[in-house]
Design an enzyme around this catalytic site. Structure first.
Site: not given
Ligand code: UDP
Length: 312
Positions: A141, A268, A74-75, A266, A11-12, A36
């Site tokens: 990660y 964490g 790449a990761a 969610r 993507f990037i 990719g």
């Molecule tokens: N999020 C959400 N619904 C989803 C997916 C993600 O509300 O179906 C929220 C998630 O809880 C977070 C934000 O969107 O607060 C960004 O999530 P993402 O996984 O894209 O990035 P990260 O949390 O790693 O910054």
């Protein structure tokens, strides 16, 4: 200049490859095509496409020969993926980066531009997030990206290889697909396009710093073209929006609307995130140019065509 882009079919990476070609550079891509897509590079006048991954030191050695700068993208990407597959994460992100550095040293490259992540910070303690924010990753990660950053910076001290590490915040944009470990924008896009309800985790008042991939590509180019600067920089838009606001905007720009449900927070998840981008501006003369709503509209136009087929 002649450059190597690892992960150039992703993507990037594929957005960066396009920018480099537009600017007249010779571009070799190394990509395993595991996450990719060959189609991301279709019709592009590459100097070479090497199919394989960065764990293969001899392949890397051949791909990097004759280049001046390596953009190492790449990761194995993402917190959740790394929790499920920590050994793949570590071999790809740490040993893979070491292979890139060794090949770069051996072939006398001028610079490595490494794609790092805001995941190195772990729990966020202050906003905006500057480069000196404590680094306490809370996923494999984040830990492997931090380790890879430190390896890049050690090589710049030891071997005179310039190294710039770019810590990406929430990148979005064209050619970002939906997958099992997907980010919020492709997830919402996929659901809207297939007429399925959107789930917002928690109250939706959490914030994220979304940066368009065009700005990330431009930052990589600025870092690669620059002479003399090494270091690690936070790369975001410098602004943040709530997830509730994102829902409203993505519905508005796409003209699509589905019911919005709220689910549990969610595990964490950080509450707020926003990059301090002052150091990027000062050191590399880079500034974000994309307007969020316009870039989101462009993304949704692309996604409406790309996300055909049954919902995943
Ligand atoms: N999020 C959400 N619904 C989803 C997916 C993600 O509300 O179906 C929220 C998630 O809880 C977070 C934000 O969107 O607060 C960004 O999530 P993402 O996984 O894209 O990035 P990260 O949390 O790693 O910054």
């Amino acid at each position: 200049m002649k450059v190597l882009v690892t992960g150039g079919a992703g993507f990037i990476g594929s957005n960066l490859v396009r920018l480099l070609l537009r600017e007249g550079h010779d571009v070799v891509v190394l990509d395993s095509l595991a996450s990719g897509y060959r189609s991301n590079l279709e019709g592009l006048p590459l100097a070479g496409l090497v199919v394989g991954d960065v764990r293969d030191a001899s392949l890397l050695d051949r791909a990097i020969a004759g280049t001046e700068v390596v953009f190492h993208l790449a990761a194995s990407v993402g917190n959740a993926r790394s929790i499920d597959h920590p050994v793949v994460d570590a071999t790809m992100n740490v040993l893979g980066t070491l292979n890139v550095l060794e090949a770069a040293r051996k072939h006398g490259l001028r610079k490595i531009v490494f794609s790092s992540s805001a995941g190195i910070f772990g729990e966020l303690k202050m906003l905006p997030i500057a480069e000196d924010h404590p680094v306490e990753p809370d996923s494999p990660y984040g830990a492997t990206k931090l380790c890879a950053e430190k390896l890049c910076l050690a090589y710049s001290k030891l071997h005179g290889l310039e190294a710039v590490c770019l810590r990406y915040f929430n990148v979005f944009g064209i050619r970002q697909r939906f997958d099992a470990y997907g980010n919020v924008i492709p997830i919402f896009a996929q659901r809207l396009i297939h007429g399925q309800p959107i789930t917002v985790y928690g109250d939706g008042e959490q914030t994220r710093d979304f940066i368009n991939v065009s700005d990330v590509a431009a930052a990589n180019l600025a870092a690669g073209a620059n002479r003399g600067v090494s270091g690690a920089f936070n790369l975001g838009s410098g602004t943040a929006i709530t997830i509730n606001h994102l829902v409203a905007l993505i519905q508005k720009v796409s003209g699509l609307s589905t019911p919005v449900a709220h689910g549990p927070l969610r595990k964490g998840d950080v509450r707020h995130s926003r990059a301090d981008i002052g150091a990027m501006e000062r050191a590399l003369g880079w500034k974000p140019a994309a307007v969020f709503e316009t870039a989101l509209a462009e993304y949704m136009e692309w996604a409406k065509k790309a996300f055909v087929g049954p919902a995943l």
